[in-house]
Motif scaffolding. Structure first.
Motif, mmCIF file in Angstrom:
data_model
loop_
_atom_site.group_PDB
_atom_site.id
_atom_site.type_symbol
_atom_site.label_atom_id
_atom_site.label_comp_id
_atom_site.label_asym_id
_atom_site.label_seq_id
_atom_site.Cartn_x
_atom_site.Cartn_y
_atom_site.Cartn_z
ATOM 1 N N TRP A 175 0.857 -1.189 0.000
ATOM 2 C CA TRP A 175 0.000 0.000 0.000
ATOM 3 C C TRP A 175 0.890 1.235 0.000
ATOM 4 O O TRP A 175 1.735 1.395 0.879
ATOM 5 C CB TRP A 175 -0.932 0.039 1.217
ATOM 6 C CG TRP A 175 -1.650 1.365 1.330
ATOM 7 C CD1 TRP A 175 -2.420 1.953 0.368
ATOM 8 C CD2 TRP A 175 -1.639 2.259 2.449
ATOM 9 N NE1 TRP A 175 -2.890 3.170 0.821
ATOM 10 C CE2 TRP A 175 -2.425 3.383 2.087
ATOM 11 C CE3 TRP A 175 -1.044 2.213 3.715
ATOM 12 C CZ2 TRP A 175 -2.630 4.451 2.963
ATOM 13 C CZ3 TRP A 175 -1.244 3.281 4.583
ATOM 14 C CH2 TRP A 175 -2.042 4.378 4.212
ATOM 15 N N PRO A 177 0.528 5.280 0.054
ATOM 16 C CA PRO A 177 -0.328 6.464 0.170
ATOM 17 C C PRO A 177 0.055 7.525 -0.862
ATOM 18 O O PRO A 177 1.122 7.444 -1.489
ATOM 19 C CB PRO A 177 -0.044 6.962 1.595
ATOM 20 C CG PRO A 177 0.568 5.809 2.305
ATOM 21 C CD PRO A 177 1.328 5.052 1.254
ATOM 22 N N PRO A 231 -2.489 0.254 9.500
ATOM 23 C CA PRO A 231 -2.362 -0.673 8.370
ATOM 24 C C PRO A 231 -1.757 -2.015 8.777
ATOM 25 O O PRO A 231 -2.117 -3.057 8.207
ATOM 26 C CB PRO A 231 -1.438 0.079 7.399
ATOM 27 C CG PRO A 231 -1.647 1.511 7.721
ATOM 28 C CD PRO A 231 -1.841 1.550 9.207
ATOM 29 N N TRP A 267 -6.579 -2.672 2.633
ATOM 30 C CA TRP A 267 -5.781 -1.491 2.295
ATOM 31 C C TRP A 267 -6.366 -0.725 1.115
ATOM 32 O O TRP A 267 -6.141 0.487 0.991
ATOM 33 C CB TRP A 267 -4.348 -1.898 1.998
ATOM 34 C CG TRP A 267 -3.569 -2.275 3.234
ATOM 35 C CD1 TRP A 267 -3.978 -2.172 4.534
ATOM 36 C CD2 TRP A 267 -2.243 -2.819 3.275
ATOM 37 N NE1 TRP A 267 -2.992 -2.611 5.384
ATOM 38 C CE2 TRP A 267 -1.909 -3.003 4.648
ATOM 39 C CE3 TRP A 267 -1.301 -3.142 2.307
ATOM 40 C CZ2 TRP A 267 -0.681 -3.516 5.054
ATOM 41 C CZ3 TRP A 267 -0.071 -3.655 2.699
ATOM 42 C CH2 TRP A 267 0.234 -3.843 4.067
ATOM 43 N N ARG A 270 -8.198 2.529 1.593
ATOM 44 C CA ARG A 270 -7.422 3.724 1.945
ATOM 45 C C ARG A 270 -7.057 4.512 0.684
ATOM 46 O O ARG A 270 -7.001 3.956 -0.415
ATOM 47 C CB ARG A 270 -6.142 3.317 2.687
ATOM 48 C CG ARG A 270 -6.395 2.630 4.021
ATOM 49 C CD ARG A 270 -5.096 2.167 4.670
ATOM 50 N NE ARG A 270 -5.332 1.726 6.041
ATOM 51 C CZ ARG A 270 -5.328 2.531 7.100
ATOM 52 N NH1 ARG A 270 -5.068 3.828 6.929
ATOM 53 N NH2 ARG A 270 -5.565 2.082 8.313
#
Length: 287
Positions: A175, A177, A231, A267, A270
């Protein structure tokens, strides 16, 4: 004199910022470098899809490769390098190490010596370039060695010593961001406060308990660097290991396919990008 090489990204088992020892594992996402050497007297670089990105590191890799391995009678004083990458930049997935490794090996290929130079020596050349370019705090020999050699490696970055290396077969969830985090900007002093924990993680990694090592690393460095551990909690207890990768902001989880697919589902809710991949055991290679 042309050369082309590809190097994989990597995820973190142990961040070397705390105690100087580090561990990482190669994953199946690549950066490819194409090098053309000539007598122009200057080294130029281009990063595909990032025209404003700093190219100091990859230029330095070509310079060092030529200085170290060019035939004395060859008229080589310049060249050009272009990199293309599947690896997000400043995401904790070792994009700089992959770019350095690919560029070094492509340079060695252009010089006709790629098969003669030991991979560890080529890796150390890229680490030297990274230090010269100021893109790393630790020298990143852990990240660079995993990318160059493949599999999982454990290193002492203070002496650029390879302590362990072995192939691993994991499925991997990643993941990333939307934000970026440059490793050179990390609060090294704050990370050094967790050195006793990092030494425990190093012992776990040297004992082959990589999943346990990366999970302990993840909780410790998330706290030190100001990232939420949520997470990781979403991935546990089903995966073999989960961690903040590098200095973030990406998280990586490893284990059986069904477990990491479940992590991806969590995930993917998100912001950012979530993807599945596998470990890579071949390391950097010419193309």
């Amino acid at each position: 004199m042309d050369g082309r090489a590809s190097a994989p990204a990597a995820g973190t088992v142990l961040n070397a910022l705390a105690c100087g020892k580090g561990s990482a594992f190669a994953i199946d996402a690549e950066t490819t470098a194409t090098v053309e050497l000539d007598a122009s007297g200057s080294f130029d670089a281009e990063i595909a899809d990032a025209p404003d990105a700093d190219t100091t590191l990859i230029e330095r890799c070509v310079e060092l490769g030529v200085a170290e391995y060019a035939d004395e009678v060859a008229d080589i004083s310049g060249g050009r390098v272009r990199t293309e990458s599947e690896i997000p930049m400043a995401a904790g997935l070792k994009s700089s190490s992959a770019a350095a490794n690919a560029t070094v090996l492509a340079t060695l290929s252009a010089l006709g010596v790629a098969d003669e130079v030991p991979r560890e020596a080529a890796c150390r050349l890229g680490v030297r370039a990274a230090r010269d370019a100021g893109v790393t705090v630790t020298g990143a020999f852990d990240d660079a060695s995993a990318s160059m050699l493949g599999g999982v490696t454990v290193t002492d970055n203070r002496s650029d010593e390879l302590l362990a290396r072995e192939p691993v077969e994991w499925d991997v969830a990643v993941w990333t961001p939307p934000e970026q985090a440059y490793s050179a900007d990390a609060d090294a002093e704050r990370c050094q406060r967790i050195a006793p924990v990092a030494e425990v993680v190093a012992d776990l990694a040297l004992d082959g308990r990589y999943g346990d090592a990366m999970t302990v690393n993840g909780f410790a460095f998330a706290a030190a660097l100001g990232f939420s551990a949520d997470p990781m909690l979403e991935a546990l207890p089903d995966v073999q290991g989960v961690s903040l990768s590098g200095t973030g902001p990406s998280f990586v989880a490893v284990g059986e396919r069904a477990a990491v697919e479940q992590v991806r589902e969590h995930w993917s809710k998100r912001d950012g990008t979530t993807w599945l991949t596998t470990t890579q055991n071949d390391g950097t290679r010419t193309r």
